[in-house]
Design a protein around this motif. Sequence first.
Motif, PDB file in Angstrom:
ATOM      1  N   ARG A   1      -0.212  -4.747  20.907  1.00 52.26           N
ATOM      2  CA  ARG A   1      -1.114  -3.914  20.096  1.00 52.26           C
ATOM      3  C   ARG A   1      -2.421  -4.661  19.808  1.00 52.26           C
ATOM      4  O   ARG A   1      -3.520  -4.131  19.957  1.00 52.26           O
ATOM      5  CB  ARG A   1      -0.428  -3.544  18.774  1.00 52.26           C
ATOM      6  CG  ARG A   1      -1.190  -2.555  17.914  1.00 52.26           C
ATOM      7  CD  ARG A   1      -0.626  -2.438  16.513  1.00 52.26           C
ATOM      8  NE  ARG A   1      -0.653  -3.743  15.789  1.00 52.26           N
ATOM      9  CZ  ARG A   1      -1.799  -4.281  15.333  1.00 52.26           C
ATOM     10  NH1 ARG A   1      -2.971  -3.713  15.586  1.00 52.26           N
ATOM     11  NH2 ARG A   1      -1.763  -5.435  14.669  1.00 52.26           N
ATOM     12  N   ARG A   2      -2.279  -5.942  19.417  1.00 52.98           N
ATOM     13  CA  ARG A   2      -3.456  -6.734  19.060  1.00 52.98           C
ATOM     14  C   ARG A   2      -4.379  -6.933  20.260  1.00 52.98           C
ATOM     15  O   ARG A   2      -5.606  -6.882  20.151  1.00 52.98           O
ATOM     16  CB  ARG A   2      -3.039  -8.081  18.468  1.00 52.98           C
ATOM     17  CG  ARG A   2      -2.408  -7.980  17.079  1.00 52.98           C
ATOM     18  CD  ARG A   2      -1.976  -9.345  16.559  1.00 52.98           C
ATOM     19  NE  ARG A   2      -3.096 -10.265  16.436  1.00 52.98           N
ATOM     20  CZ  ARG A   2      -2.943 -11.586  16.210  1.00 52.98           C
ATOM     21  NH1 ARG A   2      -1.727 -12.120  16.130  1.00 52.98           N
ATOM     22  NH2 ARG A   2      -3.993 -12.363  16.086  1.00 52.98           N
ATOM     23  N   LEU A   3      -3.793  -7.131  21.442  1.00 53.30           N
ATOM     24  CA  LEU A   3      -4.629  -7.352  22.625  1.00 53.30           C
ATOM     25  C   LEU A   3      -5.368  -6.071  23.000  1.00 53.30           C
ATOM     26  O   LEU A   3      -6.554  -6.105  23.326  1.00 53.30           O
ATOM     27  CB  LEU A   3      -3.776  -7.867  23.778  1.00 53.30           C
ATOM     28  CG  LEU A   3      -4.456  -8.349  25.044  1.00 53.30           C
ATOM     29  CD1 LEU A   3      -4.833  -7.204  25.981  1.00 53.30           C
ATOM     30  CD2 LEU A   3      -5.688  -9.218  24.748  1.00 53.30           C
ATOM     31  N   THR A   4      -4.678  -4.980  22.928  1.00 52.78           N
ATOM     32  CA  THR A   4      -5.312  -3.694  23.246  1.00 52.78           C
ATOM     33  C   THR A   4      -6.502  -3.451  22.313  1.00 52.78           C
ATOM     34  O   THR A   4      -7.597  -3.074  22.747  1.00 52.78           O
ATOM     35  CB  THR A   4      -4.277  -2.563  23.132  1.00 52.78           C
ATOM     36  OG1 THR A   4      -3.168  -2.864  24.005  1.00 52.78           O
ATOM     37  CG2 THR A   4      -4.871  -1.217  23.533  1.00 52.78           C
ATOM     38  N   ASP A   5      -6.305  -3.723  21.015  1.00 51.81           N
ATOM     39  CA  ASP A   5      -7.396  -3.572  20.036  1.00 51.81           C
ATOM     40  C   ASP A   5      -8.535  -4.550  20.320  1.00 51.81           C
ATOM     41  O   ASP A   5      -9.720  -4.201  20.272  1.00 51.81           O
ATOM     42  CB  ASP A   5      -6.880  -3.823  18.601  1.00 51.81           C
ATOM     43  CG  ASP A   5      -5.935  -2.724  18.110  1.00 51.81           C
ATOM     44  OD1 ASP A   5      -5.837  -1.696  18.833  1.00 51.81           O
ATOM     45  OD2 ASP A   5      -5.296  -2.917  17.068  1.00 51.81           O
ATOM     46  N   ALA A   6      -8.178  -5.786  20.678  1.00 54.79           N
ATOM     47  CA  ALA A   6      -9.213  -6.811  20.922  1.00 54.79           C
ATOM     48  C   ALA A   6     -10.057  -6.432  22.135  1.00 54.79           C
ATOM     49  O   ALA A   6     -11.297  -6.542  22.121  1.00 54.79           O
ATOM     50  CB  ALA A   6      -8.563  -8.181  21.144  1.00 54.79           C
ATOM     51  N   ALA A   7      -9.403  -5.951  23.192  1.00 58.21           N
ATOM     52  CA  ALA A   7     -10.151  -5.550  24.397  1.00 58.21           C
ATOM     53  C   ALA A   7     -11.091  -4.402  24.065  1.00 58.21           C
ATOM     54  O   ALA A   7     -12.263  -4.395  24.486  1.00 58.21           O
ATOM     55  CB  ALA A   7      -9.177  -5.150  25.500  1.00 58.21           C
ATOM     56  N   ALA A   8     -10.615  -3.464  23.262  1.00 59.68           N
ATOM     57  CA  ALA A   8     -11.458  -2.313  22.876  1.00 59.68           C
ATOM     58  C   ALA A   8     -12.661  -2.799  22.059  1.00 59.68           C
ATOM     59  O   ALA A   8     -13.807  -2.358  22.279  1.00 59.68           O
ATOM     60  CB  ALA A   8     -10.630  -1.325  22.066  1.00 59.68           C
ATOM     61  N   ALA A   9     -12.442  -3.769  21.168  1.00 62.76           N
ATOM     62  CA  ALA A   9     -13.534  -4.289  20.324  1.00 62.76           C
ATOM     63  C   ALA A   9     -14.552  -5.056  21.171  1.00 62.76           C
ATOM     64  O   ALA A   9     -15.776  -4.869  21.043  1.00 62.76           O
ATOM     65  CB  ALA A   9     -12.949  -5.200  19.242  1.00 62.76           C
ATOM     66  N   GLU A  10     -14.051  -5.892  22.112  1.00 63.50           N
ATOM     67  CA  GLU A  10     -14.961  -6.664  22.983  1.00 63.50           C
ATOM     68  C   GLU A  10     -15.806  -5.712  23.832  1.00 63.50           C
ATOM     69  O   GLU A  10     -16.968  -5.979  24.124  1.00 63.50           O
ATOM     70  CB  GLU A  10     -14.146  -7.594  23.905  1.00 63.50           C
ATOM     71  CG  GLU A  10     -13.406  -8.727  23.213  1.00 63.50           C
ATOM     72  CD  GLU A  10     -14.349  -9.774  22.612  1.00 63.50           C
ATOM     73  OE1 GLU A  10     -13.875 -10.549  21.756  1.00 63.50           O
ATOM     74  OE2 GLU A  10     -15.530  -9.832  22.993  1.00 63.50           O
ATOM     75  N   ALA A  11     -15.180  -4.605  24.234  1.00 67.41           N
ATOM     76  CA  ALA A  11     -15.899  -3.641  25.089  1.00 67.41           C
ATOM     77  C   ALA A  11     -16.913  -2.851  24.261  1.00 67.41           C
ATOM     78  O   ALA A  11     -18.103  -2.804  24.598  1.00 67.41           O
ATOM     79  CB  ALA A  11     -14.892  -2.714  25.762  1.00 67.41           C
ATOM     80  N   SER A  12     -16.463  -2.299  23.133  1.00 64.69           N
ATOM     81  CA  SER A  12     -17.344  -1.347  22.416  1.00 64.69           C
ATOM     82  C   SER A  12     -18.584  -2.036  21.884  1.00 64.69           C
ATOM     83  O   SER A  12     -19.683  -1.467  21.923  1.00 64.69           O
ATOM     84  CB  SER A  12     -16.573  -0.657  21.284  1.00 64.69           C
ATOM     85  OG  SER A  12     -16.301  -1.602  20.280  1.00 64.69           O
ATOM     86  N   ARG A  13     -18.454  -3.326  21.470  1.00 62.77           N
ATOM     87  CA  ARG A  13     -19.666  -3.949  20.903  1.00 62.77           C
ATOM     88  C   ARG A  13     -20.696  -4.282  21.984  1.00 62.77           C
ATOM     89  O   ARG A  13     -21.807  -4.696  21.718  1.00 62.77           O
ATOM     90  CB  ARG A  13     -19.328  -5.178  20.072  1.00 62.77           C
ATOM     91  CG  ARG A  13     -18.795  -6.399  20.802  1.00 62.77           C
ATOM     92  CD  ARG A  13     -18.309  -7.419  19.755  1.00 62.77           C
ATOM     93  NE  ARG A  13     -17.788  -8.638  20.343  1.00 62.77           N
ATOM     94  CZ  ARG A  13     -18.540  -9.708  20.630  1.00 62.77           C
ATOM     95  NH1 ARG A  13     -19.836  -9.668  20.407  1.00 62.77           N
ATOM     96  NH2 ARG A  13     -18.000 -10.804  21.131  1.00 62.77           N
ATOM     97  N   ARG A  14     -20.301  -4.039  23.256  1.00 60.75           N
ATOM     98  CA  ARG A  14     -21.247  -4.281  24.348  1.00 60.75           C
ATOM     99  C   ARG A  14     -21.595  -2.990  25.093  1.00 60.75           C
ATOM    100  O   ARG A  14     -22.215  -3.048  26.155  1.00 60.75           O
ATOM    101  CB  ARG A  14     -20.651  -5.298  25.341  1.00 60.75           C
ATOM    102  CG  ARG A  14     -20.454  -6.696  24.770  1.00 60.75           C
ATOM    103  CD  ARG A  14     -19.846  -7.628  25.812  1.00 60.75           C
ATOM    104  NE  ARG A  14     -19.723  -8.990  25.304  1.00 60.75           N
ATOM    105  CZ  ARG A  14     -18.709  -9.446  24.584  1.00 60.75           C
ATOM    106  NH1 ARG A  14     -17.691  -8.611  24.256  1.00 60.75           N
ATOM    107  NH2 ARG A  14     -18.664 -10.691  24.160  1.00 60.75           N
ATOM    108  N   GLY A  15     -21.107  -1.854  24.566  1.00 60.85           N
ATOM    109  CA  GLY A  15     -21.393  -0.599  25.268  1.00 60.85           C
ATOM    110  C   GLY A  15     -20.666  -0.511  26.595  1.00 60.85           C
ATOM    111  O   GLY A  15     -21.102   0.126  27.547  1.00 60.85           O
ATOM    112  N   VAL A  16     -19.510  -1.208  26.648  1.00 54.20           N
ATOM    113  CA  VAL A  16     -18.677  -1.240  27.868  1.00 54.20           C
ATOM    114  C   VAL A  16     -17.430  -0.407  27.596  1.00 54.20           C
ATOM    115  O   VAL A  16     -16.944  -0.329  26.464  1.00 54.20           O
ATOM    116  CB  VAL A  16     -18.289  -2.716  28.179  1.00 54.20           C
ATOM    117  CG1 VAL A  16     -17.193  -2.797  29.239  1.00 54.20           C
ATOM    118  CG2 VAL A  16     -19.524  -3.513  28.610  1.00 54.20           C
TER     119      VAL A  16
END
Length: 414
Positions: A301-316
């Motif tokens: 769960r934490r990794l899925t959230d982290a990947a989403a956060a890393e992506a969204s703050r870059r418009g990815v």
Amino acid sequence: MSIISPVRERFATELGELAALTDSSRPGWTRRALSEEDVAGRDYARTLMKQAGLETRIDGAGNVIGLLRGRLGGREIMLGSHTDTVDGGGRFDGITGVLGAIEVVRLLRENDVRLDHDLVIVVFFNEEPNDFGLFCVGSRAMTGLVDRSTLAAVDPTGRTLAEALPESAIDPEAFLNARYDFARVTAFLELHIEQGPELERAGRQIGVVETITGINHFRALFTGRQDHAGTTPMDVRADAGCAAAGTVLAVESIAGSGENTRGTCGQISFTPEAVNVVSQNAVVEGEFRGPEGSWLHEAQRRLTDAAAAEASRRGVSVEVEWTTDDAPVPLHEPVTSTIASVADDLGLSRATMFSGAGHDAGIIAAKTRVGMVFVPSVDGRSHCPEEFTDLDDIMPGVSVLLETVLRVDRWYAG
Ligand code: HGY
Ligand code: MN
Ligand code: MN
């Protein structure tokens, strides 16, 4: 009490001959599943099995299966491991258990010991992760864990497993129908190198495995925007590569949060691969391991959230796919305590262990009682050319395997 000693010389010869069947264009001892070298390695093991007096066959999933008929038959003791390796791997991972099982057969026959059980030896196809994101493929096929979605798995070139299997003489339809009748199997035993430092640190000769780690594999696909590296201001980029890199560091940080927990990203790729281009796409493949299912699901769960956060703050954008979700596997009594008492009776020092490595035994454990015997790894190294276990440390493991077979054989009536 077994007074039969394994024959060190032939083990050394066979280890050398099998280790020679590797992809010489790669470092270490590389014999990846679905390669010519892998087919040659399983053929070599089959030849040794025939010479040892086993009736042999290859099942629909590429598993090489040898049979030594018992006095009473009808029930089986199964031994096995694998001959495929990781890229740039070593000579002992898997092979130790395959050669050890064949040595047990020879010792029984050379000493006119006839079991009540039939003895079955299996060289499992494709234990290590393949390019399709799958591992323990042969043992999953034997235990009914494969289906058309397995055949539809794709490699980075878009080729499906169904298209790749025939190159290893495996028919996809037969692959789906390779279930084994485990109802007649009294127990499965696997001899394996520890692949970690615990036995060496503790100065113990034999590891008695209590639990095999759970493993969750993931593949994260990041989609950004390809741009000029020099003219594109930092605040307007959508850099897929940086989102991927942040996710790799998130795996490392999450992995440190539990006892005996691990996390690794062994693969990352950027597209295009150009130093002066902001990456359009990036792919990260990684995994979490640990002894507790609850921790593994929290890590997921934490990794899925982290990947989403890393992506969204870059418009990815990002898609995270979990390709395996194998729960931790407790091994079984009375197999485990039998291995322990055999080690004691043979005067061998032992330790009870958690296996941070996955094994075919962890898959077979869903179908029959399972035990694993570990022997030490020098410096705890494995999955690298430096992987080494001294033959003087392997032979006691073969003796424990043999004596445990003899004691499990007494359960025939049970
Ligand atoms: O990855 C593993 O743990 C095993 O060596 N296949
Ligand atoms: Mn391995
Ligand atoms: Mn292995």
